[in-house]
Design a protein around this motif. Structure first.
Motif, PDB file in Angstrom:
ATOM      1  N   SER A 101      44.955  39.277  47.830  1.00 52.53           N
ATOM      2  CA  SER A 101      44.827  39.464  49.267  1.00 52.53           C
ATOM      3  C   SER A 101      45.543  38.340  50.021  1.00 52.53           C
ATOM      4  O   SER A 101      46.254  38.581  51.002  1.00 52.53           O
ATOM      5  CB  SER A 101      43.349  39.516  49.654  1.00 52.53           C
ATOM      6  OG  SER A 101      43.190  39.623  51.039  1.00 52.53           O
TER       7      SER A 101
ATOM      8  N   TYR B  63      36.688  39.111  39.054  1.00 53.21           N
ATOM      9  CA  TYR B  63      37.312  40.169  39.862  1.00 53.21           C
ATOM     10  C   TYR B  63      37.495  39.702  41.305  1.00 53.21           C
ATOM     11  O   TYR B  63      38.487  40.024  41.953  1.00 53.21           O
ATOM     12  CB  TYR B  63      36.492  41.466  39.820  1.00 53.21           C
ATOM     13  CG  TYR B  63      35.283  41.472  40.733  1.00 53.21           C
ATOM     14  CD1 TYR B  63      35.394  41.897  42.051  1.00 53.21           C
ATOM     15  CD2 TYR B  63      34.052  41.030  40.288  1.00 53.21           C
ATOM     16  CE1 TYR B  63      34.293  41.872  42.896  1.00 53.21           C
ATOM     17  CE2 TYR B  63      32.949  41.005  41.115  1.00 53.21           C
ATOM     18  CZ  TYR B  63      33.076  41.430  42.422  1.00 53.21           C
ATOM     19  OH  TYR B  63      31.998  41.400  43.256  1.00 53.21           O
ATOM     20  N   GLU B  64      36.541  38.908  41.816  1.00 52.74           N
ATOM     21  CA  GLU B  64      36.616  38.410  43.187  1.00 52.74           C
ATOM     22  C   GLU B  64      37.731  37.371  43.310  1.00 52.74           C
ATOM     23  O   GLU B  64      38.434  37.316  44.318  1.00 52.74           O
ATOM     24  CB  GLU B  64      35.270  37.820  43.613  1.00 52.74           C
ATOM     25  CG  GLU B  64      35.250  37.291  45.025  1.00 52.74           C
ATOM     26  CD  GLU B  64      35.476  38.345  46.084  1.00 52.74           C
ATOM     27  OE1 GLU B  64      35.885  37.972  47.201  1.00 52.74           O
ATOM     28  OE2 GLU B  64      35.269  39.554  45.833  1.00 52.74           O
TER      29      GLU B  64
ATOM     30  N   ARG C 173      38.433  46.556  38.846  1.00 50.18           N
ATOM     31  CA  ARG C 173      37.514  46.401  39.983  1.00 50.18           C
ATOM     32  C   ARG C 173      38.202  45.681  41.140  1.00 50.18           C
ATOM     33  O   ARG C 173      38.041  46.057  42.304  1.00 50.18           O
ATOM     34  CB  ARG C 173      36.263  45.642  39.553  1.00 50.18           C
ATOM     35  CG  ARG C 173      35.274  45.486  40.684  1.00 50.18           C
ATOM     36  CD  ARG C 173      33.937  44.984  40.234  1.00 50.18           C
ATOM     37  NE  ARG C 173      33.051  44.846  41.376  1.00 50.18           N
ATOM     38  CZ  ARG C 173      31.844  44.320  41.303  1.00 50.18           C
ATOM     39  NH1 ARG C 173      31.373  43.917  40.132  1.00 50.18           N
ATOM     40  NH2 ARG C 173      31.105  44.203  42.380  1.00 50.18           N
ATOM     41  N   ALA C 174      38.961  44.649  40.842  1.00 50.64           N
ATOM     42  CA  ALA C 174      39.692  43.930  41.896  1.00 50.64           C
ATOM     43  C   ALA C 174      40.673  44.869  42.590  1.00 50.64           C
ATOM     44  O   ALA C 174      40.746  44.913  43.823  1.00 50.64           O
ATOM     45  CB  ALA C 174      40.433  42.728  41.300  1.00 50.64           C
ATOM     46  N   TYR C 175      41.424  45.647  41.808  1.00 46.74           N
ATOM     47  CA  TYR C 175      42.384  46.594  42.378  1.00 46.74           C
ATOM     48  C   TYR C 175      41.668  47.644  43.227  1.00 46.74           C
ATOM     49  O   TYR C 175      42.131  48.017  44.295  1.00 46.74           O
ATOM     50  CB  TYR C 175      43.186  47.274  41.272  1.00 46.74           C
ATOM     51  CG  TYR C 175      44.381  46.487  40.749  1.00 46.74           C
ATOM     52  CD1 TYR C 175      44.521  45.115  40.967  1.00 46.74           C
ATOM     53  CD2 TYR C 175      45.375  47.119  40.014  1.00 46.74           C
ATOM     54  CE1 TYR C 175      45.614  44.417  40.477  1.00 46.74           C
ATOM     55  CE2 TYR C 175      46.470  46.425  39.521  1.00 46.74           C
ATOM     56  CZ  TYR C 175      46.586  45.080  39.756  1.00 46.74           C
ATOM     57  OH  TYR C 175      47.674  44.396  39.283  1.00 46.74           O
TER      58      TYR C 175
ATOM     59  N   GLU D 282      38.863  47.352  44.890  1.00 47.70           N
ATOM     60  CA  GLU D 282      38.446  46.755  46.158  1.00 47.70           C
ATOM     61  C   GLU D 282      39.629  46.515  47.085  1.00 47.70           C
ATOM     62  O   GLU D 282      39.528  46.697  48.294  1.00 47.70           O
ATOM     63  CB  GLU D 282      37.655  45.474  45.913  1.00 47.70           C
ATOM     64  CG  GLU D 282      36.307  45.779  45.287  1.00 47.70           C
ATOM     65  CD  GLU D 282      35.333  44.620  45.333  1.00 47.70           C
ATOM     66  OE1 GLU D 282      35.616  43.614  46.017  1.00 47.70           O
ATOM     67  OE2 GLU D 282      34.275  44.733  44.690  1.00 47.70           O
ATOM     68  N   LEU D 283      40.761  46.114  46.525  1.00 50.70           N
ATOM     69  CA  LEU D 283      41.966  45.934  47.333  1.00 50.70           C
ATOM     70  C   LEU D 283      42.444  47.272  47.899  1.00 50.70           C
ATOM     71  O   LEU D 283      42.912  47.349  49.032  1.00 50.70           O
ATOM     72  CB  LEU D 283      43.077  45.286  46.499  1.00 50.70           C
ATOM     73  CG  LEU D 283      42.862  43.810  46.156  1.00 50.70           C
ATOM     74  CD1 LEU D 283      43.781  43.387  45.021  1.00 50.70           C
ATOM     75  CD2 LEU D 283      43.077  42.943  47.388  1.00 50.70           C
TER      76      LEU D 283
ATOM     77  N   ARG E 127      40.892  39.434  43.436  1.00 54.28           N
ATOM     78  CA  ARG E 127      40.982  40.142  44.721  1.00 54.28           C
ATOM     79  C   ARG E 127      41.394  39.184  45.837  1.00 54.28           C
ATOM     80  O   ARG E 127      42.294  39.467  46.618  1.00 54.28           O
ATOM     81  CB  ARG E 127      39.647  40.801  45.065  1.00 54.28           C
ATOM     82  CG  ARG E 127      39.708  41.675  46.325  1.00 54.28           C
ATOM     83  CD  ARG E 127      38.357  41.886  46.960  1.00 54.28           C
ATOM     84  NE  ARG E 127      37.763  40.644  47.441  1.00 54.28           N
ATOM     85  CZ  ARG E 127      38.124  40.012  48.563  1.00 54.28           C
ATOM     86  NH1 ARG E 127      39.102  40.486  49.314  1.00 54.28           N
ATOM     87  NH2 ARG E 127      37.520  38.897  48.933  1.00 54.28           N
ATOM     88  N   THR E 128      40.750  38.031  45.860  1.00 54.84           N
ATOM     89  CA  THR E 128      41.032  37.047  46.906  1.00 54.84           C
ATOM     90  C   THR E 128      42.458  36.519  46.814  1.00 54.84           C
ATOM     91  O   THR E 128      43.146  36.397  47.828  1.00 54.84           O
ATOM     92  CB  THR E 128      40.023  35.880  46.809  1.00 54.84           C
ATOM     93  OG1 THR E 128      38.703  36.399  46.950  1.00 54.84           O
ATOM     94  CG2 THR E 128      40.260  34.849  47.885  1.00 54.84           C
TER      95      THR E 128
END
Length: 128
Positions: A24, A16-17, A57-59, A61-62, A20-21
């Motif tokens: 981003s 997920y990180e 989860r990635a979405y 956090e974004l 996300r990274t």
């Protein structure tokens, strides 16, 4: 859109990180402009061969970072990059963003928290 996103399941960085990274970074360098529609959670998960919860989860956090938002009828769209800390015009060199992303990934893989990573940057910036 998934052509720019990949997941290394052997990495110490959680999937997920990684997602996300990467998203981003694509937003930061302008490859994903405001208004761009992202793939659905299920679609991106299927393309990457991972669980939908990982992409969700990635979405999430974004979205919490203010980079994307989920709209009922329009799906998930890019809001854009916050203006804080960016040079005039908001453009950031892709190589610099990639280097920062590597720094974050390697720091987290070494067990460092965000405060420690920021502290290291502050110290190093003061010595340049």
């Amino acid at each position: 859109m998934t052509a720019g996103i990949s997941v290394d399941l052997g990495s110490a960085v959680p999937p997920y990180e990684q997602i996300r990274t990467q998203i981003s970074s694509l937003i930061a360098v302008g490859s994903l402009a405001a208004g761009t529609r992202l793939p659905t959670v299920r679609s991106l998960a299927a393309d990457l061969g991972i669980a939908a919860g990982t992409v969700a989860r990635a979405y999430k956090e974004l979205e919490q970072a203010g980079l994307i938002e989920t709209r009922r009828r329009n799906g998930t769209v890019v809001v854009g990059m916050p203006d804080d800390g960016l040079p005039p015009g908001g453009a950031v060199n892709a190589d610099v963003v990639a280097a920062v992303d590597r720094y974050i990934r390697e720091g987290r893989a070494a067990g460092l928290d965000d405060g420690t990573l920021q502290g290291i940057l502050r110290v190093r910036l003061g010595h340049q």
